[in-house]
Design an enzyme around this catalytic site. Structure first.
Site, PDB file in Angstrom:
ATOM      1  N   TYR A   1      32.119  32.946  -5.902  1.00 17.91           N
ATOM      2  CA  TYR A   1      32.332  31.499  -5.788  1.00 17.91           C
ATOM      3  C   TYR A   1      33.762  31.243  -5.338  1.00 17.91           C
ATOM      4  O   TYR A   1      34.724  31.637  -6.029  1.00 17.91           O
ATOM      5  CB  TYR A   1      32.085  30.788  -7.124  1.00 17.91           C
TER       6      TYR A   1
ATOM      7  N   GLY B   1      -7.993  -6.805  15.904  1.00 18.17           N
ATOM      8  CA  GLY B   1      -8.167  -7.925  16.824  1.00 18.17           C
ATOM      9  C   GLY B   1      -8.301  -7.435  18.252  1.00 18.17           C
ATOM     10  O   GLY B   1      -7.662  -6.469  18.658  1.00 18.17           O
TER      11      GLY B   1
ATOM     12  N   LYS C   1       9.163  -1.136   2.869  1.00 19.30           N
ATOM     13  CA  LYS C   1       8.376  -0.224   3.697  1.00 19.30           C
ATOM     14  C   LYS C   1       9.192   0.395   4.822  1.00 19.30           C
ATOM     15  O   LYS C   1       9.102   1.599   5.074  1.00 19.30           O
ATOM     16  CB  LYS C   1       7.159  -0.960   4.274  1.00 19.30           C
TER      17      LYS C   1
ATOM     18  N   ARG D   1       0.802  -1.223   0.000  1.00 20.92           N
ATOM     19  CA  ARG D   1       0.000   0.000   0.000  1.00 20.92           C
ATOM     20  C   ARG D   1       0.841   1.281   0.000  1.00 20.92           C
ATOM     21  O   ARG D   1       0.310   2.368  -0.222  1.00 20.92           O
ATOM     22  CB  ARG D   1      -0.948  -0.009   1.207  1.00 20.92           C
TER      23      ARG D   1
ATOM     24  N   LYS E   1      32.783  25.895  -1.650  1.00 24.44           N
ATOM     25  CA  LYS E   1      32.834  24.452  -1.845  1.00 24.44           C
ATOM     26  C   LYS E   1      34.228  23.960  -1.439  1.00 24.44           C
ATOM     27  O   LYS E   1      35.236  24.448  -1.955  1.00 24.44           O
ATOM     28  CB  LYS E   1      32.529  24.102  -3.301  1.00 24.44           C
TER      29      LYS E   1
END
Length: 452
Positions: free
Chosen positions: A362, A136, A21, A14, A347
């Site tokens: 930069y 249940g 999952k 699902r 960077k």
């Protein structure tokens, strides 16, 4: 010895995803990792994750955190526990946990094992729901012990009125668990082995089955589709945010603040809305994170201001101002008392103490000293199409606006690179580099050009 067995073999049809999952994330951390960590916090010295569908993905991601047992084919919860053979001969306690309950806490797990005393060899975590619908039902005797768990379709009208349900989370005396697993039979419509059958098996042998009621139903809610995944994220995020607010962190709008499960934050830090902090990020004390900032694996010091910026796998030390719209990435380190302004990208760069890089620049693969000023529009040209090279800018240097530094190149202490220059050679300490065409003025040509 305390052990934990996490049942994580199902696909989760699902979820409408090829990803197993339990590998879907809640607050930037997979469901199975949440449960592994909480099991260890509850005292488990061995955690075995039972895998099946997509087991290679789970094994690679969690290889340093858990042992594994393979369940193929998947023939029910009892069958899943049977596969954890490495747990079979140990003394002590064993937790058995559904892998799709990511909000479960170590405190709740500990409350289960505390009930394992005397003749009580199995404990079930239950929840009381206003509308238990098709779950249940848990049936107890007059002393509060569990005598059976009845599937909804098998309930009598009286049993349907019971609003206590099984969450699929258990604690066992380990020897009792494994000595009775073989008594489970698969005589049901699905031909599967259900761990819930142990309730009646143990009762027949005079062994008591206890139960602990969950204090928070959201904690034990299972995740079966993307709607429930979103609800789990909301539950976990609320828990995380409330924890940090109780530690002295100010969240201007907790409902619009996204903090990961492994983040650390110092006192008197203020976080504005629409901020995301992920991974192993840590934020110091007295820091302000302004809206629209995104931090992942970022280390931020004390008394900093981060304004609408993205910082990943990088460090900012104390008393720095970053942004707006700065981007620090790939192991950049910004030393204390720095200002990194708007539209600046670092960077893999080390940026020294009390330096400035205010806008539109930069700086990549660079080592910048202290008391350095980087003008507007500077670029360290670090890539020749095949290889990356480093730029070194030493203490006190001044880099004018619109400068290109063609790496590898070194600018010495207190050297100056004039605005508009493209520097291809080292600049010695104290020198000025000028690398641009000489200006020539043509008298009257401006007027002539405009009147064409």
């Amino acid at each position: 010895m305390k052990q934990a067995i996490i049942m994580a073999a199902g696909k989760g049809t699902r979820m409408q995803s090829e990803l197993p999952k339990v590998m879907h994330k809640v607050c930037q951390k997979t469901m199975v990792e949440h449960l592994i960590d909480q099991s260890k916090l509850a005292g488990a010295t061995r955690v075995v994750t039972v895998v099946g569908y997509g087991h290679e993905i789970i094994e690679e991601a969690m290889k340093d955190k858990t042992e594994f047992a393979l369940q193929e084919p998947q023939l029910g919860t009892g069958h899943a526990v049977m596969q954890a053979k490495q747990c079979e001969n140990e003394d002590g306690e064993t937790l058995v946990i559904n892998g799709d309950c990511p909000c479960l806490t170590s405190e709740t797990l500990t409350s289960l094992t505390e009930v394992l005393k005397g003749n009580t060899k199995m404990v079930i975590l239950t929840a009381v729901l206003e509308d238990p619908s098709a779950y249940g039902r848990v049936v107890r005797d007059e002393n509060g012990y569990v005598t059976k768990i009845i599937e909804f379709k098998d309930c009598t009208e009286e049993e349907k009125k019971i609003n206590e349900i099984n969450t699929g989370i258990y604690a066992f005396d380990n020897k009792t668990l494994f000595s009775n697993l073989t008594d489970i039979q698969n005589k049901n419509a699905q031909s599967e082995y259900y761990i819930t059958d142990l309730v009646e098996i143990l009762n027949r042998k005079g062994i008591q089955v206890g139960a602990v009621q969950a204090m928070d139903n959201d904690e034990v809610a299972g995740v079966n589709d993307k709607v429930e995944l979103a609800k789990a994220n909301q539950t976990m995020q609320k828990r995380i945010n409330e924890y940090w607010m109780k530690q002295g962190v100010t969240l201007i709008n907790p409902d619009a603040t996204y903090i990961g499960a492994d983040v650390e934050i110092g006192k008197e830090t203020t976080i504005y809305p629409n901020v995301t902090i992920e991974g192993k990020s840590s934020i110091g004390a007295g820091t302000t994170i302004l809206p629209n900032s995104f931090l992942v694996n970022a280390k931020i010091g004390n008394k900093c201001t981060i304004d609408s910026s993205r910082i990943s796998d990088s460090e900012v030390k104390d008393e720095c101002t970053i942004g707006p719209f700065a981007h620090l990435r790939m192991h950049s380190v910004v030393d204390s008392k720095n200002r990194i302004g708007n539209f600046v990208e670092f960077k893999n760069t080390n940026f020294g103490y009390d330096s400035r890089c205010a806008h539109l620049t930069y700086i990549g693969d660079s080592d910048v000293g202290s008391k350095v000023n980087i003008g507007c529009g500077v670029v360290t040209v670090n890539y020749d199409g095949k290889n990356k090279f480093r730029t070194v800018i030493k203490d006190g240097a001044f880099i004018g606006s619109n400068v290109n530094l063609i790496a590898p190149v070194t600018v010495g202490e207190n050297a100056v690179v004039a605005a508009g220059s493209t520097a291809t050679k080292d600049v010695p300490a104290g020198d000025m580099a000028i690398a641009r065409c000489r200006q020539e003025n043509k008298p009257g040509y401006g007027t002539k050009y405009k009147n064409k």
